[in-house]
Write a protein that holds these residues in place. Structure first.
Motif, PDB file in Angstrom:
ATOM      1  N   CYS A  12       0.835  -1.209   0.000  1.00  0.00           N
ATOM      2  CA  CYS A  12       0.000   0.000   0.000  1.00  0.00           C
ATOM      3  C   CYS A  12       0.856   1.240   0.000  1.00  0.00           C
ATOM      4  O   CYS A  12       0.538   2.246  -0.603  1.00  0.00           O
ATOM      5  CB  CYS A  12      -0.930   0.005   1.226  1.00  0.00           C
ATOM      6  SG  CYS A  12      -2.208  -1.279   1.122  1.00  0.00           S
ATOM      7  N   CYS A 390      -8.290 -14.287  -3.684  1.00  0.00           N
ATOM      8  CA  CYS A 390      -7.651 -13.348  -2.743  1.00  0.00           C
ATOM      9  C   CYS A 390      -6.641 -14.085  -1.880  1.00  0.00           C
ATOM     10  O   CYS A 390      -6.774 -15.274  -1.600  1.00  0.00           O
ATOM     11  CB  CYS A 390      -8.699 -12.679  -1.847  1.00  0.00           C
ATOM     12  SG  CYS A 390      -9.904 -11.675  -2.754  1.00  0.00           S
ATOM     13  N   PHE A 394      -7.970 -11.883   3.232  1.00  0.00           N
ATOM     14  CA  PHE A 394      -8.895 -11.102   2.419  1.00  0.00           C
ATOM     15  C   PHE A 394     -10.003 -12.016   1.896  1.00  0.00           C
ATOM     16  O   PHE A 394      -9.842 -13.241   1.815  1.00  0.00           O
ATOM     17  CB  PHE A 394      -8.170 -10.442   1.240  1.00  0.00           C
ATOM     18  CG  PHE A 394      -7.163  -9.406   1.649  1.00  0.00           C
ATOM     19  CD1 PHE A 394      -7.513  -8.072   1.756  1.00  0.00           C
ATOM     20  CD2 PHE A 394      -5.852  -9.776   1.946  1.00  0.00           C
ATOM     21  CE1 PHE A 394      -6.578  -7.125   2.129  1.00  0.00           C
ATOM     22  CE2 PHE A 394      -4.915  -8.830   2.322  1.00  0.00           C
ATOM     23  CZ  PHE A 394      -5.288  -7.502   2.419  1.00  0.00           C
ATOM     24  N   LYS A 395     -11.112 -11.418   1.495  1.00  0.00           N
ATOM     25  CA  LYS A 395     -12.209 -12.141   0.878  1.00  0.00           C
ATOM     26  C   LYS A 395     -12.637 -11.404  -0.386  1.00  0.00           C
ATOM     27  O   LYS A 395     -12.451 -10.195  -0.514  1.00  0.00           O
ATOM     28  CB  LYS A 395     -13.391 -12.263   1.846  1.00  0.00           C
ATOM     29  CG  LYS A 395     -13.986 -10.933   2.274  1.00  0.00           C
ATOM     30  CD  LYS A 395     -15.118 -11.122   3.266  1.00  0.00           C
ATOM     31  CE  LYS A 395     -15.673  -9.758   3.737  1.00  0.00           C
ATOM     32  NZ  LYS A 395     -16.777  -9.936   4.701  1.00  0.00           N
ATOM     33  N   SER A 397     -14.608  -9.487  -3.129  1.00  0.00           N
ATOM     34  CA  SER A 397     -15.696  -8.513  -3.084  1.00  0.00           C
ATOM     35  C   SER A 397     -16.859  -8.978  -3.955  1.00  0.00           C
ATOM     36  O   SER A 397     -16.764  -9.949  -4.712  1.00  0.00           O
ATOM     37  CB  SER A 397     -15.199  -7.142  -3.570  1.00  0.00           C
ATOM     38  OG  SER A 397     -14.139  -6.682  -2.777  1.00  0.00           O
ATOM     39  N   ASP A 398     -17.971  -8.241  -3.856  1.00  0.00           N
ATOM     40  CA  ASP A 398     -19.158  -8.597  -4.634  1.00  0.00           C
ATOM     41  C   ASP A 398     -18.926  -8.462  -6.131  1.00  0.00           C
ATOM     42  O   ASP A 398     -19.607  -9.099  -6.932  1.00  0.00           O
ATOM     43  CB  ASP A 398     -20.342  -7.719  -4.213  1.00  0.00           C
ATOM     44  CG  ASP A 398     -20.772  -7.991  -2.774  1.00  0.00           C
ATOM     45  OD1 ASP A 398     -20.491  -9.105  -2.276  1.00  0.00           O
ATOM     46  OD2 ASP A 398     -21.367  -7.084  -2.151  1.00  0.00           O
ATOM     47  N   ASN A 402     -12.138  -7.386  -6.892  1.00  0.00           N
ATOM     48  CA  ASN A 402     -11.387  -6.779  -5.795  1.00  0.00           C
ATOM     49  C   ASN A 402     -11.475  -7.642  -4.547  1.00  0.00           C
ATOM     50  O   ASN A 402     -12.308  -8.557  -4.449  1.00  0.00           O
ATOM     51  CB  ASN A 402     -11.921  -5.368  -5.497  1.00  0.00           C
ATOM     52  CG  ASN A 402     -11.669  -4.420  -6.663  1.00  0.00           C
ATOM     53  OD1 ASN A 402     -10.535  -4.242  -7.072  1.00  0.00           O
ATOM     54  ND2 ASN A 402     -12.731  -3.841  -7.195  1.00  0.00           N
ATOM     55  N   CYS A 403     -10.596  -7.330  -3.569  1.00  0.00           N
ATOM     56  CA  CYS A 403     -10.527  -8.106  -2.337  1.00  0.00           C
ATOM     57  C   CYS A 403     -10.731  -7.180  -1.143  1.00  0.00           C
ATOM     58  O   CYS A 403     -10.145  -6.092  -1.081  1.00  0.00           O
ATOM     59  CB  CYS A 403      -9.165  -8.811  -2.219  1.00  0.00           C
ATOM     60  SG  CYS A 403      -8.905 -10.073  -3.495  1.00  0.00           S
ATOM     61  N   ASP A 404     -11.571  -7.598  -0.216  1.00  0.00           N
ATOM     62  CA  ASP A 404     -11.843  -6.837   1.005  1.00  0.00           C
ATOM     63  C   ASP A 404     -11.123  -7.483   2.179  1.00  0.00           C
ATOM     64  O   ASP A 404     -11.009  -8.706   2.273  1.00  0.00           O
ATOM     65  CB  ASP A 404     -13.349  -6.803   1.300  1.00  0.00           C
ATOM     66  CG  ASP A 404     -14.126  -6.078   0.202  1.00  0.00           C
ATOM     67  OD1 ASP A 404     -13.525  -5.196  -0.452  1.00  0.00           O
ATOM     68  OD2 ASP A 404     -15.311  -6.403  -0.003  1.00  0.00           O
ATOM     69  N   ASP A 405     -10.639  -6.620   3.084  1.00  0.00           N
ATOM     70  CA  ASP A 405      -9.947  -7.109   4.279  1.00  0.00           C
ATOM     71  C   ASP A 405     -10.922  -7.859   5.193  1.00  0.00           C
ATOM     72  O   ASP A 405     -12.060  -7.440   5.392  1.00  0.00           O
ATOM     73  CB  ASP A 405      -9.323  -5.931   5.042  1.00  0.00           C
ATOM     74  CG  ASP A 405      -8.717  -6.364   6.359  1.00  0.00           C
ATOM     75  OD1 ASP A 405      -7.892  -7.297   6.344  1.00  0.00           O
ATOM     76  OD2 ASP A 405      -9.082  -5.781   7.401  1.00  0.00           O
ATOM     77  N   ASN A 407     -11.894  -8.952   8.921  1.00  0.00           N
ATOM     78  CA  ASN A 407     -11.665  -8.562  10.321  1.00  0.00           C
ATOM     79  C   ASN A 407     -11.613  -9.838  11.166  1.00  0.00           C
ATOM     80  O   ASN A 407     -12.617 -10.308  11.680  1.00  0.00           O
ATOM     81  CB  ASN A 407     -12.768  -7.620  10.807  1.00  0.00           C
ATOM     82  CG  ASN A 407     -12.472  -7.062  12.186  1.00  0.00           C
ATOM     83  OD1 ASN A 407     -11.518  -7.477  12.853  1.00  0.00           O
ATOM     84  ND2 ASN A 407     -13.275  -6.109  12.625  1.00  0.00           N
ATOM     85  N   TYR A 422      -4.494  -4.535   8.110  1.00  0.00           N
ATOM     86  CA  TYR A 422      -4.846  -4.786   6.721  1.00  0.00           C
ATOM     87  C   TYR A 422      -4.289  -6.135   6.281  1.00  0.00           C
ATOM     88  O   TYR A 422      -3.091  -6.338   6.194  1.00  0.00           O
ATOM     89  CB  TYR A 422      -4.291  -3.675   5.841  1.00  0.00           C
ATOM     90  CG  TYR A 422      -4.836  -3.700   4.425  1.00  0.00           C
ATOM     91  CD1 TYR A 422      -6.169  -3.411   4.157  1.00  0.00           C
ATOM     92  CD2 TYR A 422      -4.008  -4.000   3.352  1.00  0.00           C
ATOM     93  CE1 TYR A 422      -6.664  -3.432   2.860  1.00  0.00           C
ATOM     94  CE2 TYR A 422      -4.487  -4.018   2.053  1.00  0.00           C
ATOM     95  CZ  TYR A 422      -5.820  -3.733   1.823  1.00  0.00           C
ATOM     96  OH  TYR A 422      -6.295  -3.746   0.545  1.00  0.00           O
TER      97      TYR A 422
END
Length: 670
Positions: A12, A390, A394-395, A397-398, A402-405, A407, A422
């Protein structure tokens, strides 16, 4: 998991650096210094740039600022005359070591003049930081004694012995004579970079970097050298599944995994295709014969009406007509088929491309054709399409790209505290616990008593407890202080809990008391007493009329006193314990009437006769005697020390004064 967390944060940082103006090294240093001032852990700072020199400047400036901060705390405690062992237990072990080192080094500087040393501390190899702290404290102490009303000058880095400001190596004093600024060694030509290297200035120093790049297939090492990139080991080659990757200097080679049988040839993707010997060879058959190709071979047939590939004889055998391959069989599978004269062509679905050699529809590897454009993380080819994957943490995204972090803290993976980062998470422990080195998840109790500094946690005894510890004191004579760590002496004399008789005086010592009763010997009478008659008694000679023996006795004054001392821990000696002051001027001139004084220990205790010495010194223009303890003595113990002060006038013995000191050693060091 923590390793992946650092890697993703760094990535990043690269994206951010590409979108904004690159940070300068002074800016990186200021960010690190601010973090160190706030008390952040310098080893886990979030990188603010993808630049490796910037990362170094950020971490090192943070560590230097934090070290200076803790060092100032140690200096402040030493200047307040507090013990260096009892004030830094809130800090981590490394910070405790820095603070304690600066405290004891400042204490050494403050006491140097009393030991006859100048502030230059010549003959002492203390190390750069310790020597600087000791010299600064010594200079300040000397300046305050000479000019008690003068205000200190605040220097940004160092203060020299002549009360002027100085700077660390790599810095120079600004025009205000107080602040320091970085020296650009690259501009002043004070660097040592060789030909082929570029000098890059850093905060307080510089570094040398290679001027030319390494070229394709090579990468630059930390030592400015070039090394080959192994594309086969990294998986960055483009060899097909039927080929083996072999690394070469600066590149790689793709070699077929298997060979084709006779009559076949291997194509670029490793498939074995039939060789048309009738076309590949000139006249494979005898004259009057026609060559007919077969799979892996060929045959020769006497000349008749023959048809080529894509044609067949009519029923009457007189001519050739086109073969409709689309009707003859499922040649294109589930793709569309278009017949051509003498051949055919497959109309491939989306995600496939027609192979003119094999006449089949080959899958398109979208991940190779569009690298970095389809998926945020990883691309995996599928039959006729692709899917995005991913990395751990990460998982998807819809949008499927893309990949979402994730939690992870929502799943409570940590035994105590969890902080989501992250692409990962970090476990933390509450005060008094530490993170397990085995799984990085569980929290283990910290045995404060067993730490390297555990012997200084409590004055007497330390007992570990879950997340904390308990301090205890000896059963008698002490009570636990308000801080719960140090043992404080109980003054039995002041509290009235002693057992001394009316004819005795109570004298408080560390951890107990002692009953004293001083009386003047024969031919002496009491001259004066101090405020506490148990520790001070002066007896002057008072001869009876007609007593010639008393008249010629050279002793004219006997002083009785008491002194309480601890059992010195880690005794390194000598320890100055008694100062005998006189009114005789130092360095008397060899003139008639000149007075000199000599000191000696008389009637020494046989068991401890070599534990004390008396040394003659000069202080404020007067002669003094300093009694030193030169060997360790373990209490509880009472030793009576008798010191004679022999006066000489014009080189001849004149008279003598006796000082009798009852030294009461306590059992402990506190």
């Amino acid at each position: 998991m923590a390793h992946w967390s650092l890697l993703l944060v760094s990535l990043c940082g690269v994206v951010h650096a590409q979108e904004t103006q690159p940070l300068t090294l002074p800016e990186c240093c200021r960010e690190g210094s601010a973090a160190g001032q706030r008390g952040q852990d310098c080893e886990i700072l979030r990188p603010i740039s993808d630049s490796y020199p910037c990362r170094i400047a950020q971490v090192q400036c943070c560590a230097a600022t934090a070290a200076d901060k803790h060092c100032r705390s140690g200096v402040k405690m030493a200047q307040m005359q507090g013990p260096c062992e009892t004030v830094f237990f809130e800090a981590h072990f490394r910070e405790l070591q820095i603070a304690k080192m600066c405290c004891v080094c400042c204490t050494l500087g403050l006491t140097a003049p009393a030991h006859g040393l100048s502030c230059e501390l010549q003959g002492l190899s203390l190390g750069k930081r310790c020597e600087s702290v000791a010299r600064t404290c010594c200079d300040k102490n000397t300046t305050e004694e000479a000019r008690p009303n003068a205000e200190d000058s605040t220097c940004s880095q160092l203060r020299a012995a002549n009360d002027t400001c100085a700077c660390h190596d790599g810095y120079q004093l600004q025009s205000d004579k107080v602040n320091c600024e970085d020296i650009n060694e690259c501009l002043t030509d004070s660097h040592n970079c060789i030909s082929g290297q570029t000098c890059i200035n850093t905060e307080g120093s510089f570094r040398c970097q290679r001027e030319t790049s390494c070229g394709t297939g090579y990468e630059l090492t930390d030592s400015n050298g070039c090394r080959d990139i192994d594309e086969c080991a990294l998986g960055s080659h483009n060899c097909g599944p039927d080929f083996t990757c072999n690394n070469t200097a600066g590149s790689f080679r793709c070699r077929p995994r298997e060979r084709c049988d006779a009559g076949f040839i291997q194509d670029a993707v490793g498939n074995c295709n039939d060789i048309n010997e009738c076309v590949a060879h000139t006249g494979p058959c005898h004259p009057g014969h026609t060559c007919i190709n077969t799979m892996g071979s060929y045959t020769c047939r006497r000349n008749t009406v023959t048809c080529g590939r894509g044609y067949h004889l009519t029923e009457d055998g007189t001519r050739c007509e086109d073969v409709d391959e689309c009707r003859a069989g499922n040649v294109c599978g589930n793709h569309g088929c278009v017949n051509l004269v003498g051949s055919y062509r497959c109309e491939c679905r989306i995600g496939f491309v027609f192979n003119s050699i094999t006449k089949l529809c080959d899958d398109i590897n979208e991940c190779w054709h569009y690298p970095g454009r389809l998926c945020a993380h990883k691309c995996e080819n599928t039959e006729g399409s692709y899917q995005c994957i991913c990395t751990i943490g990460f998982k998807l995204s819809d949008d499927g790209r893309n990949c979402d972090d994730i939690n992870e803290c929502e799943m409570n993976p940590c035994s105590q505290e969890c902080s989501n980062v992250y692409g990962s998470y970090q476990c933390y422990c509450r005060h008094g616990f530490q993170l397990s080195d085995i799984d990085g998840i569980s929290c283990e109790d910290i045995d404060e008593c067993g730490l390297p500094a555990g012997s200084h946690v409590c004055s007497y005894s330390c007992t570990n407890a879950p997340g904390s510890f308990l301090c205890t004191c000896p059963p008698t004579g002490y009570t636990l202080g308000p801080n719960g760590r140090t043992c404080q002496d109980i003054d039995e004399c002041a509290a009235g809990t002693h057992t001394c008789s009316l004819s005795e005086s109570c004298f408080n010592i560390q951890g107990g008391f002692h009953c004293l009763s001083f009386r003047c010997p024969q031919n002496f009478q009491q001259a004066a007493q101090g405020q506490d008659n148990s520790v001070n008694l002066r007896c002057v000679k008072a001869c009876q009329p007609g007593d010639p023996v008393c008249a010629v006795d050279p002793i004219n004054l006997i002083t009785y006193s008491a002194l309480s001392l601890p059992t010195f821990r880690d005794f390194r000696g000598p320890e100055e314990i008694i100062f005998l002051r006189t009114s005789v001027a130092a360095h008397p001139a060899p003139l008639p009437g000149g007075t000199d004084v000599f000191f000696e220990i008389v009637d020494p205790d046989e068991q401890f006769h070599d534990c004390f010495v008396v040394v003659k010194h000069f202080h404020q223009g007067k002669i003094i005697g300093v009694v030193q303890q030169v060997k360790p003595i373990t209490g509880p113990r009472v030793i009576v020390l008798k010191v004679a002060m022999n006066y000489y006038v014009s080189g001849h013995f004149s008279h003598c004064k006796i000082v009798v000191v009852h030294i009461l050693f306590s059992e402990f060091w506190f």
